[in-house]
Write a protein that holds these residues in place. Sequence first.
Motif, short mmCIF file in Angstrom:
data_model
loop_
_atom_site.label_atom_id
_atom_site.label_comp_id
_atom_site.label_asym_id
_atom_site.label_seq_id
_atom_site.Cartn_x
_atom_site.Cartn_y
_atom_site.Cartn_z
N TYR A 155 -38.80 -53.94 70.47
CA TYR A 155 -39.92 -54.49 69.70
C TYR A 155 -39.54 -54.72 68.24
CZ TYR A 155 -43.27 -53.88 73.51
OH TYR A 155 -43.95 -53.98 74.70
N PHE A 159 -40.25 -58.43 66.95
CA PHE A 159 -41.20 -58.64 65.86
C PHE A 159 -40.50 -59.26 64.65
CE2 PHE A 159 -44.14 -56.13 68.27
CZ PHE A 159 -45.40 -56.39 67.75
N PRO A 168 -42.37 -53.56 63.01
CA PRO A 168 -43.53 -54.15 63.68
C PRO A 168 -44.85 -53.82 62.97
CG PRO A 168 -42.03 -53.26 65.30
CD PRO A 168 -41.51 -52.82 63.96
#
Length: 276
Positions: A155, A159, A168
């Motif tokens: 992530y 992101f 993120p």
Amino acid sequence: MATRWTLVLVLLGTIVFINVGHTFAAGDPDSDPPLAPLGPVPVPPDNPITAEKTELGKLLFFDPKLTGDASLSCASCHRPKQGWGYADPISRGYPGTIHWRNSQTVVNAGYHGKLFWQGNSKSLEAQARTANKGGVAGNGEDDVMEERLRQTPKYREMFRKVFGDLEPQLMNAWRAIATFERAVLSQTDTPLDRYLQGDKTALSPPALEGLKLFTGKANCIECHNGALLSDEKYYNLGVPRAEAWSTSGMHQITFRFEQYAKGVHENLASIMGSAT
């Protein structure tokens, strides 16, 4: 005389335009928007659709990190095999609670200006945030959910690529989920859409008879009209509550808590029927 006929033609043209553009039910003084095919899904200027953002949103939609105890995801209540909704009369709730409503499908949700049964969210971004933070739904805390994203290497990478985040940001998670729903769950190639676009073979003879009833004698179009087949208004149709309302203590406790949280302190017994 020429002027008079011009006026008559203008009036006739206006009448024809109204009859073609709107449907009048017998005894109904107002007009209803005609059925129409869905066009492209509306996309907010500050959240354009991209392939990378759609992929990120799909991962987040099925990931339980965005809830309180990381045991639920968006897909827990919006199940792909159940039409992206929930087949039971009442949806499951956060562990230790029970919901008192049914999760609506998110198919074509991007076209609606009002989301949830009471219409309190005006965008998919707001809906995702509210659902994941709601006490009987996701029950997530902002700092906890965001930290889980930041501790996930994939992530962090995605992101950064999609939003330029050094780490993120939770608000961008809601934007990604909304993008996935707009890009993947918007369905415009239905038999009715094709028929309304001019393909007169798209509907079967029984379906055409149903359409005639829908827009005519049955008057379904009074509420189910326009491209969305909905006037996006709210009506009390007198549908009885599920039996669990009066037989399940968990249902009663959950509902009472939500009502108290909203400032409703009186006449709960009458609200809940036979519940005490």
